[in-house]
Design an enzyme around this catalytic site. Structure first.
Site, PDB file in Angstrom:
ATOM      1  N   ASP A  61     127.115  47.214  20.686  1.00 58.05           N
ATOM      2  CA  ASP A  61     127.752  45.853  21.194  1.00 58.05           C
ATOM      3  C   ASP A  61     127.711  44.901  19.953  1.00 58.05           C
ATOM      4  OD1 ASP A  61     128.722  44.356  23.699  1.00 58.05           O
ATOM      5  OD2 ASP A  61     127.298  43.216  22.347  1.00 58.05           O
ATOM      6  N   TYR A 106     128.916  37.695  15.263  1.00 55.82           N
ATOM      7  CA  TYR A 106     127.671  38.220  14.965  1.00 55.82           C
ATOM      8  C   TYR A 106     127.695  38.528  13.202  1.00 55.82           C
ATOM      9  CZ  TYR A 106     127.041  39.188  19.986  1.00 55.82           C
ATOM     10  OH  TYR A 106     127.098  39.237  21.382  1.00 55.82           O
ATOM     11  N   LYS A 152     134.116  41.120  20.501  1.00 58.88           N
ATOM     12  CA  LYS A 152     134.558  40.162  21.218  1.00 58.88           C
ATOM     13  C   LYS A 152     135.222  38.930  20.325  1.00 58.88           C
ATOM     14  CE  LYS A 152     130.321  40.633  23.149  1.00 58.88           C
ATOM     15  NZ  LYS A 152     129.227  41.080  22.314  1.00 58.88           N
ATOM     16  N   HIS A 208     135.039  36.224  24.394  1.00 55.63           N
ATOM     17  CA  HIS A 208     133.194  35.958  24.275  1.00 55.63           C
ATOM     18  C   HIS A 208     132.773  34.874  25.127  1.00 55.63           C
ATOM     19  CE1 HIS A 208     129.871  36.543  21.116  1.00 55.63           C
ATOM     20  NE2 HIS A 208     129.539  36.326  22.147  1.00 55.63           N
TER      21      HIS A 208
HETATM   22  N1  LIG Z   1     128.341  37.711  25.317  1.00 54.06           N
HETATM   23  C1  LIG Z   1     127.290  37.065  24.805  1.00 54.06           C
HETATM   24  O1  LIG Z   1     127.547  35.745  24.896  1.00 54.06           O
HETATM   25  C2  LIG Z   1     125.861  37.446  24.365  1.00 54.06           C
HETATM   26  C3  LIG Z   1     124.877  36.510  24.153  1.00 54.06           C
HETATM   27  C4  LIG Z   1     123.789  37.106  23.679  1.00 54.06           C
HETATM   28  C5  LIG Z   1     123.641  38.405  23.337  1.00 54.06           C
HETATM   29  N2  LIG Z   1     124.594  39.379  23.779  1.00 54.06           N
HETATM   30  C6  LIG Z   1     124.313  40.815  23.459  1.00 54.06           C
HETATM   31  O2  LIG Z   1     123.333  41.169  24.368  1.00 54.06           O
HETATM   32  C7  LIG Z   1     122.425  41.922  23.297  1.00 54.06           C
HETATM   33  C8  LIG Z   1     121.107  41.654  23.699  1.00 54.06           C
HETATM   34  O3  LIG Z   1     120.626  40.394  23.949  1.00 54.06           O
HETATM   35  P1  LIG Z   1     119.601  39.567  23.004  1.00 54.06           P
HETATM   36  O4  LIG Z   1     119.468  40.193  21.413  1.00 54.06           O
HETATM   37  O5  LIG Z   1     119.824  37.937  23.110  1.00 54.06           O
HETATM   38  O6  LIG Z   1     118.172  39.562  23.709  1.00 54.06           O
HETATM   39  P2  LIG Z   1     117.323  40.910  24.294  1.00 54.06           P
HETATM   40  O7  LIG Z   1     118.019  42.265  24.333  1.00 54.06           O
HETATM   41  O8  LIG Z   1     117.145  40.538  25.912  1.00 54.06           O
HETATM   42  O9  LIG Z   1     116.091  40.892  23.641  1.00 54.06           O
HETATM   43  C9  LIG Z   1     115.938  41.098  22.487  1.00 54.06           C
HETATM   44  C10 LIG Z   1     114.456  40.681  22.077  1.00 54.06           C
HETATM   45  O10 LIG Z   1     113.458  41.595  22.594  1.00 54.06           O
HETATM   46  C11 LIG Z   1     112.660  42.058  21.765  1.00 54.06           C
HETATM   47  N3  LIG Z   1     112.520  43.594  22.200  1.00 54.06           N
HETATM   48  C12 LIG Z   1     113.367  44.398  22.243  1.00 54.06           C
HETATM   49  N4  LIG Z   1     113.021  45.723  22.905  1.00 54.06           N
HETATM   50  C13 LIG Z   1     111.559  45.569  23.000  1.00 54.06           C
HETATM   51  C14 LIG Z   1     110.455  46.288  23.332  1.00 54.06           C
HETATM   52  N5  LIG Z   1     110.557  47.506  23.845  1.00 54.06           N
HETATM   53  N6  LIG Z   1     109.328  45.823  23.568  1.00 54.06           N
HETATM   54  C15 LIG Z   1     109.095  44.443  23.021  1.00 54.06           C
HETATM   55  N7  LIG Z   1     109.987  43.754  22.508  1.00 54.06           N
HETATM   56  C16 LIG Z   1     111.266  44.094  22.567  1.00 54.06           C
HETATM   57  C17 LIG Z   1     113.531  41.981  20.503  1.00 54.06           C
HETATM   58  O11 LIG Z   1     112.540  42.118  19.333  1.00 54.06           O
HETATM   59  P3  LIG Z   1     112.883  42.583  18.018  1.00 54.06           P
HETATM   60  O12 LIG Z   1     114.265  42.395  17.626  1.00 54.06           O
HETATM   61  O13 LIG Z   1     111.788  42.000  17.128  1.00 54.06           O
HETATM   62  O14 LIG Z   1     112.443  44.191  18.065  1.00 54.06           O
HETATM   63  C18 LIG Z   1     114.088  40.693  20.443  1.00 54.06           C
HETATM   64  O15 LIG Z   1     113.180  39.576  20.273  1.00 54.06           O
HETATM   65  C19 LIG Z   1     122.696  41.007  22.024  1.00 54.06           C
HETATM   66  O16 LIG Z   1     122.231  41.943  20.972  1.00 54.06           O
HETATM   67  C20 LIG Z   1     124.315  41.081  22.050  1.00 54.06           C
HETATM   68  O17 LIG Z   1     124.672  42.357  21.688  1.00 54.06           O
HETATM   69  C21 LIG Z   1     126.090  38.616  24.199  1.00 54.06           C
END
Ligand SMILES: NC(=O)c1ccc[n+]([C@@H]2O[C@H](COP(=O)([O-])OP(=O)(O)OC[C@H]3O[C@@H](n4cnc5c(N)ncnc54)[C@H](OP(=O)(O)O)[C@@H]3O)[C@@H](O)[C@H]2O)c1
Length: 277
Positions: free
Chosen positions: A50, A55, A80, A113
């Site tokens: 994704d 990004y 997106k 997006h």
């Molecule tokens: N459409 C939109 O507007 C939108 C907005 C935000 C995000 N997104 C998408 O959603 C994806 C995920 O969201 P996100 O990156 O915001 O947050 P998330 O996946 O909820 O959380 C990521 C965080 O959790 C930590 N983490 C991941 N796996 C872990 C584990 N097994 N144990 C402990 N900590 C863990 C990561 O640390 P480390 O990185 O240090 O490992 C990072 O700090 C994004 O990458 C993107 O593709 C879309």
């Protein structure tokens, strides 16, 4: 030695395509790491990446797809169109630029997006995405950060429903009403920030459930998403966490566990309310 976890199931979309239920999210994955971590994810068994124009790592995601030994059809890539490119012509141009960077023949899923209601251009953006789908340049089209009333407007004005709505969703914000709205219209719910950007993981209740199931708190939350039927795209910065996050298809939360996680709802968002843009 293989590090592959059981594969994520592929869930059907209303247009006849399938989406792998768990993917690797690349928001805030730096360009220096994005190709390597995408390849780590693919090696671990992920089949879904994704990314987004915003990004800044589409080029590296495309590199990883080409560098993997997998046939293109076995990988599912989402990108997106960013807020500034909402509008018919601008969205078509943004798609061309994303495809130039990705250097792929076809995209699997292209999303608006954010709706940005203040500029009132999301219906025109949607018409552009439908055209790209009809031309075969992208297999499926959908939206992100849309409230139900934004989606109703798309359907009323174009007769076309998105097949996916990717929204902020985690135990603090389970989006129950929106998930019911999606289910009634055949729209797949995709959860972004499924771990609330990691912030929900310090909750003692999740530690208890992790101990009960001999899993980590992240695996408990991701398993909760899977059992709700969400598509889920956790981001992580190490191969070990990437592997751990996919390894959620070999255990099950029971009704008591699900009821306990439901008590964590606070309505707190880590991102913006889509109507505030
Ligand atoms: N459409 C939109 O507007 C939108 C907005 C935000 C995000 N997104 C998408 O959603 C994806 C995920 O969201 P996100 O990156 O915001 O947050 P998330 O996946 O909820 O959380 C990521 C965080 O959790 C930590 N983490 C991941 N796996 C872990 C584990 N097994 N144990 C402990 N900590 C863990 C990561 O640390 P480390 O990185 O240090 O490992 C990072 O700090 C994004 O990458 C993107 O593709 C879309």
């Amino acid at each position: 030695m293989s590090h592959q976890s059981p594969a994520a199931p592929h869930l059907p979309l209303a247009d006849g395509s399938f989406i792998p239920q768990l993917g690797y999210g690349l928001y805030k994955v730096p360009t220096t790491d994005a190709a390597r971590l995408s390849l780590d994810a693919i090696a671990a068994g992920y089949r879904h990446l994704d990314t987004a124009a915003f990004y800044g790592n589409e080029r590296e995601v495309g590199e990883a797809v080409r560098a993997s030994s997998l046939p293109r059809d076995e990988l599912f890539v989402t990108s997106k169109v960013w807020k500034d490119d909402n509008g018919f012509d601008s969205a078509l141009r943004a798609f061309d630029e994303s495809m130039r960077l990705l250097a792929l023949d076809r995209l699997d899923l292209y999303l608006i997006h954010w709706p940005v209601p203040s500029t009132d251009r999301y219906v025109d953006t949607w018409r552009a995405l439908v055209r790209l789908r009809d031309e075969g340049r992208v297999r499926s089209v959908g939206v992100s950060n849309f409230h139900a009333h934004h989606i109703e407007r798309l359907i009323d004005e174009t007769g076309e429903a998105p097949v996916v709505n990717q929204v902020e969703l985690h135990p603090w914000l389970p989006q129950t009403a929106l998930r019911e709205f999606h289910a009634a219209r055949g729209i797949r719910t995709e959860a972004w920030s499924p771990l609330a950007r990691g912030r929900v993981l310090g909750t003692p209740l999740l530690d208890d459930l992790a101990a009960k199931h001999r899993r980590t708190p992240a695996q408990i939350v991701l398993r909760w998403h899977v059992q709700l039927g969400n598509v889920v795209i956790p981001k992580a910065s190490s191969a070990e966490r990437i592997r751990q996050n996919l390894d959620v298809f070999g255990f099950e939360l029971d009704a008591d566990d699900l009821a306990a996680i439901a008590t964590l709802e606070t309505g707190e968002r880590t991102g913006r309310d889509p109507d505030d843009d």
